[in-house]
Design a protein around this motif. Sequence first.
Motif, PDB file in Angstrom:
ATOM      1  N   TYR A  76       0.834  -1.194   0.000  1.00 57.22           N
ATOM      2  CA  TYR A  76       0.000   0.000   0.000  1.00 57.22           C
ATOM      3  C   TYR A  76       0.875   1.252   0.000  1.00 57.22           C
ATOM      4  O   TYR A  76       1.915   1.281   0.652  1.00 57.22           O
ATOM      5  CB  TYR A  76      -0.874   0.041   1.258  1.00 57.22           C
ATOM      6  CG  TYR A  76      -1.528  -1.270   1.626  1.00 57.22           C
ATOM      7  CD1 TYR A  76      -0.822  -2.244   2.326  1.00 57.22           C
ATOM      8  CD2 TYR A  76      -2.846  -1.522   1.295  1.00 57.22           C
ATOM      9  CE1 TYR A  76      -1.409  -3.448   2.672  1.00 57.22           C
ATOM     10  CE2 TYR A  76      -3.449  -2.725   1.647  1.00 57.22           C
ATOM     11  CZ  TYR A  76      -2.725  -3.683   2.334  1.00 57.22           C
ATOM     12  OH  TYR A  76      -3.318  -4.882   2.676  1.00 57.22           O
ATOM     13  N   TYR A 121       0.479   5.356   0.958  1.00 59.43           N
ATOM     14  CA  TYR A 121      -0.319   6.421   1.563  1.00 59.43           C
ATOM     15  C   TYR A 121       0.500   7.711   1.543  1.00 59.43           C
ATOM     16  O   TYR A 121       1.728   7.676   1.468  1.00 59.43           O
ATOM     17  CB  TYR A 121      -0.684   6.085   3.020  1.00 59.43           C
ATOM     18  CG  TYR A 121      -1.784   5.067   3.163  1.00 59.43           C
ATOM     19  CD1 TYR A 121      -1.534   3.709   2.967  1.00 59.43           C
ATOM     20  CD2 TYR A 121      -3.080   5.452   3.494  1.00 59.43           C
ATOM     21  CE1 TYR A 121      -2.552   2.780   3.087  1.00 59.43           C
ATOM     22  CE2 TYR A 121      -4.111   4.526   3.626  1.00 59.43           C
ATOM     23  CZ  TYR A 121      -3.833   3.190   3.423  1.00 59.43           C
ATOM     24  OH  TYR A 121      -4.854   2.260   3.535  1.00 59.43           O
ATOM     25  N   ASN A 165      -7.688  -5.364   8.168  1.00 59.72           N
ATOM     26  CA  ASN A 165      -6.378  -5.126   7.581  1.00 59.72           C
ATOM     27  C   ASN A 165      -5.411  -4.584   8.607  1.00 59.72           C
ATOM     28  O   ASN A 165      -5.571  -3.467   9.050  1.00 59.72           O
ATOM     29  CB  ASN A 165      -6.510  -4.134   6.441  1.00 59.72           C
ATOM     30  CG  ASN A 165      -6.322  -4.778   5.097  1.00 59.72           C
ATOM     31  OD1 ASN A 165      -6.032  -5.957   5.004  1.00 59.72           O
ATOM     32  ND2 ASN A 165      -6.459  -3.997   4.059  1.00 59.72           N
ATOM     33  N   SER A 179     -12.912  -1.359  -0.462  1.00 59.48           N
ATOM     34  CA  SER A 179     -11.696  -2.022  -0.911  1.00 59.48           C
ATOM     35  C   SER A 179     -10.867  -2.379   0.314  1.00 59.48           C
ATOM     36  O   SER A 179     -10.614  -1.550   1.167  1.00 59.48           O
ATOM     37  CB  SER A 179     -10.909  -1.062  -1.803  1.00 59.48           C
ATOM     38  OG  SER A 179      -9.588  -1.519  -1.976  1.00 59.48           O
ATOM     39  N   TYR A 180     -10.482  -3.640   0.424  1.00 59.55           N
ATOM     40  CA  TYR A 180      -9.776  -4.106   1.613  1.00 59.55           C
ATOM     41  C   TYR A 180      -8.543  -3.266   1.920  1.00 59.55           C
ATOM     42  O   TYR A 180      -8.203  -3.043   3.069  1.00 59.55           O
ATOM     43  CB  TYR A 180      -9.314  -5.556   1.428  1.00 59.55           C
ATOM     44  CG  TYR A 180     -10.413  -6.578   1.484  1.00 59.55           C
ATOM     45  CD1 TYR A 180     -10.673  -7.398   0.400  1.00 59.55           C
ATOM     46  CD2 TYR A 180     -11.184  -6.723   2.630  1.00 59.55           C
ATOM     47  CE1 TYR A 180     -11.670  -8.353   0.457  1.00 59.55           C
ATOM     48  CE2 TYR A 180     -12.188  -7.669   2.685  1.00 59.55           C
ATOM     49  CZ  TYR A 180     -12.430  -8.483   1.599  1.00 59.55           C
ATOM     50  OH  TYR A 180     -13.418  -9.421   1.653  1.00 59.55           O
ATOM     51  N   GLY A 181      -7.842  -2.837   0.890  1.00 58.85           N
ATOM     52  CA  GLY A 181      -6.572  -2.155   1.119  1.00 58.85           C
ATOM     53  C   GLY A 181      -6.694  -0.690   1.443  1.00 58.85           C
ATOM     54  O   GLY A 181      -5.705  -0.019   1.707  1.00 58.85           O
ATOM     55  N   LYS A 182      -7.905  -0.166   1.418  1.00 60.00           N
ATOM     56  CA  LYS A 182      -8.095   1.267   1.526  1.00 60.00           C
ATOM     57  C   LYS A 182      -8.585   1.613   2.919  1.00 60.00           C
ATOM     58  O   LYS A 182      -9.757   1.455   3.241  1.00 60.00           O
ATOM     59  CB  LYS A 182      -9.110   1.719   0.484  1.00 60.00           C
ATOM     60  CG  LYS A 182      -9.281   3.204   0.360  1.00 60.00           C
ATOM     61  CD  LYS A 182     -10.193   3.510  -0.813  1.00 60.00           C
ATOM     62  CE  LYS A 182     -10.393   4.999  -0.987  1.00 60.00           C
ATOM     63  NZ  LYS A 182     -11.227   5.286  -2.176  1.00 60.00           N
ATOM     64  N   LEU A 183      -7.666   2.095   3.754  1.00 61.59           N
ATOM     65  CA  LEU A 183      -8.030   2.553   5.086  1.00 61.59           C
ATOM     66  C   LEU A 183      -8.317   4.048   5.042  1.00 61.59           C
ATOM     67  O   LEU A 183      -7.579   4.804   4.406  1.00 61.59           O
ATOM     68  CB  LEU A 183      -6.889   2.309   6.076  1.00 61.59           C
ATOM     69  CG  LEU A 183      -6.541   0.862   6.427  1.00 61.59           C
ATOM     70  CD1 LEU A 183      -5.376   0.820   7.404  1.00 61.59           C
ATOM     71  CD2 LEU A 183      -7.740   0.146   7.017  1.00 61.59           C
TER      72      LEU A 183
END
Lengths: 117, 111
Positions: free
Chosen positions: A33, A35, A104, B95-99
């Motif tokens: 990911y 950010y 997650n 979306s699982y990856g989107k915090l």
Amino acid sequence: GAGVSQTPSNKVTEKGKYVELRCDPISGHTALYWYRQSLGQGPEFLIYFQGTGAADDSGLPNDRFFAVRPEGSVSTLKIQRTERGDSAVYLCASSPSPPPSGANVLTFGAGSRLTVL
Amino acid sequence: EDKVVQSPLSLVVHEGDTVTLNCSYEVTNFRSLLWYKQEKKAPTFLFMLTSSGIEKKSGRLSSILDKKELFSILNITATQTGDSAVYLCAVPGTSYGKLTFGQGTILTVHP
């Protein structure tokens, strides 16, 4: 590696230049990911890879931003024609995989601080 | 659009005090809520909460979730100077990856 490694830790560039930021995730982590964190704000999602493919790139602010992960391990975030507003800390994170429960737990790197003059 | 709001934005206390940090959220499809601690640059994971009313504990830190009222609290008892950090709350989206993260609470603990 033992943790998520990001290079460079600091990058100063001039407006209009091209920059690349690298992320080396934890060995065996399939999900990666990116950010972006501006001063005084929480991290903002940019893009998420599952393996080599971008599973969700909805956070990329515009077409100047692009990320790749060609072999499913190291990833590079590329920013073209940098602008002063791109100045921020760019955080990379990885996780073993997105579990079915949807929870997650990301392990973050220390970030790359980008300053655009 | 998912939303996370944390309060207070900053807090200054003395060693030994107890603090409560708040996190309220709006998310289309709730799965979990996560707390992270950010000292220098890398946020480090503290807790993941999925069920209401079940307290998670780790030493002097504890957290609880209220899915009906859409909030969570993080408690730190007997604070120490090493607790000084930014505490971040986040929820995963569709979306699982989107915090989606909140703005964070800056905690400063004076000796």
